[in-house]
Scaffold this motif. Sequence first.
Motif, PDB file in Angstrom:
ATOM      1  N   TYR A  42       0.845  -1.185   0.000  1.00  0.00           N
ATOM      2  CA  TYR A  42       0.000   0.000   0.000  1.00  0.00           C
ATOM      3  C   TYR A  42       0.890   1.247   0.000  1.00  0.00           C
ATOM      4  O   TYR A  42       2.071   1.172   0.365  1.00  0.00           O
ATOM      5  N   PRO A  43       0.366   2.389  -0.433  1.00  0.00           N
ATOM      6  CA  PRO A  43       1.192   3.607  -0.506  1.00  0.00           C
ATOM      7  C   PRO A  43       1.889   3.924   0.805  1.00  0.00           C
ATOM      8  O   PRO A  43       1.306   3.803   1.893  1.00  0.00           O
ATOM      9  N   TYR A  44       3.162   4.314   0.682  1.00  0.00           N
ATOM     10  CA  TYR A  44       3.947   4.612   1.874  1.00  0.00           C
ATOM     11  C   TYR A  44       4.768   5.880   1.683  1.00  0.00           C
ATOM     12  O   TYR A  44       4.872   6.431   0.581  1.00  0.00           O
ATOM     13  N   ASP A  59       8.981   0.734  13.079  1.00  0.00           N
ATOM     14  CA  ASP A  59       8.731  -0.542  12.413  1.00  0.00           C
ATOM     15  C   ASP A  59       8.179  -0.305  11.009  1.00  0.00           C
ATOM     16  O   ASP A  59       7.866   0.821  10.627  1.00  0.00           O
ATOM     17  N   ARG A  60       8.038  -1.367  10.260  1.00  0.00           N
ATOM     18  CA  ARG A  60       7.671  -1.260   8.849  1.00  0.00           C
ATOM     19  C   ARG A  60       6.295  -0.613   8.671  1.00  0.00           C
ATOM     20  O   ARG A  60       6.076   0.179   7.745  1.00  0.00           O
ATOM     21  N   ASP A  61       5.353  -0.926   9.543  1.00  0.00           N
ATOM     22  CA  ASP A  61       4.002  -0.391   9.389  1.00  0.00           C
ATOM     23  C   ASP A  61       3.948   1.125   9.528  1.00  0.00           C
ATOM     24  O   ASP A  61       3.009   1.763   9.044  1.00  0.00           O
ATOM     25  N   SER A  62       4.950   1.713  10.169  1.00  0.00           N
ATOM     26  CA  SER A  62       4.933   3.158  10.404  1.00  0.00           C
ATOM     27  C   SER A  62       5.110   3.965   9.123  1.00  0.00           C
ATOM     28  O   SER A  62       4.844   5.162   9.111  1.00  0.00           O
ATOM     29  N   VAL A  63       5.561   3.337   8.044  1.00  0.00           N
ATOM     30  CA  VAL A  63       5.833   4.090   6.821  1.00  0.00           C
ATOM     31  C   VAL A  63       4.582   4.268   5.957  1.00  0.00           C
ATOM     32  O   VAL A  63       4.587   5.070   5.021  1.00  0.00           O
ATOM     33  N   PHE A  64       3.510   3.548   6.254  1.00  0.00           N
ATOM     34  CA  PHE A  64       2.348   3.587   5.367  1.00  0.00           C
ATOM     35  C   PHE A  64       1.520   4.849   5.576  1.00  0.00           C
ATOM     36  O   PHE A  64       1.335   5.323   6.703  1.00  0.00           O
ATOM     37  N   VAL A  65       0.997   5.371   4.481  1.00  0.00           N
ATOM     38  CA  VAL A  65       0.197   6.600   4.528  1.00  0.00           C
ATOM     39  C   VAL A  65      -1.086   6.362   5.310  1.00  0.00           C
ATOM     40  O   VAL A  65      -1.491   7.173   6.136  1.00  0.00           O
ATOM     41  N   HIS A  66      -1.751   5.263   5.019  1.00  0.00           N
ATOM     42  CA  HIS A  66      -2.996   4.890   5.686  1.00  0.00           C
ATOM     43  C   HIS A  66      -2.972   3.392   5.987  1.00  0.00           C
ATOM     44  O   HIS A  66      -2.319   2.620   5.275  1.00  0.00           O
TER      45      HIS A  66
END
Length: 420
Positions: A42-44, A59-66
Motif C-alpha cells: 500500500y502507498p507509503y 517498524d515497517r508499518d509506520s511508513v504507510f500513509v494509511h
Amino acid sequence: MMAEQQTFVIVGGGLAGARAAEAIRGEGFTGRVVIVAAEDAYPYIRPPLSKEYLQGGADRDSVFVHPADWYAQQDIEVLRGHEASALSPGSHELTLVSGEVRRYDKLLLATGATPRRFGGEGAQLPGVHYLRTVADSSALRAALSPGNRRVVVVGSGWIGLEVAATALGYGNSVTVLGHEPVPLAAAVGERVGHVFAGLHREHGVDLRSSTDVDALLGDARGVTGVRTASGDVVPADVVVLGIGVIPNSGLAEAAGLEVDNGIVTDASFQTTDADVYAVGDVASVYHPVLGRRIRIEHWANAENAGAAAGRAMAGAEVSYDEIPYFYTDQFDLGMEYSGYGVLAADAEVVFRGDVEGREFIAFWVKDSRVVAGMNVNVWDVNETVQRLIRERVPVDAARLQDESMALEDLLSPVGADEGN
C-alpha cells in the motif's frame, strides 16, 4: 437514463498518489478511484526509509500513509504489484503488464523516479545497495545493523549523507565518496555544504570529495571494495549508491505527452492531454511565482502537490504555488529548508546565529528579498521564514544578522517603523 459512473485512475503507489486519492474523495467525487501500484504494498512515505525506519527506530508499518482498511472504507481500489505498460490518451486506456486494460475518464501519473544506476563494473555484486523502496530500506537495514562492517557510500547528496550517519550509528566504519568538491554544494552552496562536511568528519566519517568511482570489486560472495578513478581501492563489505534519480516519465513520453526533465504540466498539474495529470517526482510543474517549471523530489511536494492534483482532477480550481520544503536529520543536526533553489543558486547567503556551533539560520537573498531559508538546530521559525519568502519583504543583511531583533519583526519592511 443514469449517467455512467466515471473512473479516475492514479498510476503510482507513493505518497503523492495516496494524497491525490484522498483529496478526490474529499472533493465529493463518488465515481471509481483506482490506484495502480507497481510495488506489492500500500502507498507509503519515503523519508523514514533513510531516517527512522533505516535507523531501527520505527517498524515497517509506520511508513504507510494509511492503514490497509482505510482504502476499502473510502471505496478506493488499490491494485498492488501491478505495473502499467502503456497509456493511450486517445482511447482513455491504461494497459498493465499483465495485459489487463483499464479505461479511465481522468488519469494521474504519479510514477515517481528511479535511482540512477552505476554503469561500471561490479554493479550487480551482492552487497551493493540502492535506496528507494521499502524493500531497499529493509535490505540495507539488515546489512548495516550488525555493525562492525566497512560501508562505502557513493554520492554525497542528501540520501548519501543520511545513510552515512545511520551506518556510523550502527557501529560501522563509513567512507563517503563524493563527486563534488563540497558535499551538497549544488543544493545549498559551498558555505553551507562545508557545515555538513565538518559534521560528518567530526563524527568519524571518512569523507572524500572530488572523487569519482571507476569500478566495484568483488566476486560471487559479495563486494569487497570500490576502485576510484585515481586507482585507489577502498575496502568495502557494503556499498550504497546514491548518485541521483531519473524521473519515470517513459509511460508519458511513449504516449506522446510533452516531457522535459519530467512530465510537463501547468500549475493545475494538467499535462498536454486534458484528461491526464502528473504530480510528484515525475512532474515538471509550472510555478506561477517563478514563472517557470520546476521538478521537486522532496516529501513535502508529494504531500501537498498530491492533494492539490487530486482536487484539480475532481474539478476544483488549482494554481499550485507552494514554497518547496525539505528537512534532514544527521547525527545531532536537524535542519529545515524552504525556498526556491533556482533563485538561491546565485543569491547572497546571509547567516544569523552560530555557524561554527551549527545553530543558525541561513538566508539566501536576491534583489533585497529572501528567496530561501534554512534553519539548522533552530526551531519554530520555518513558518516565519516562509512568510519572508512568500511576502517578498524587502530586507537588508544587517537586519537579518541581528539576533537582538525578533525574526517576526523582519516581516516589517526596512524603514516601516521610521518617520512616524
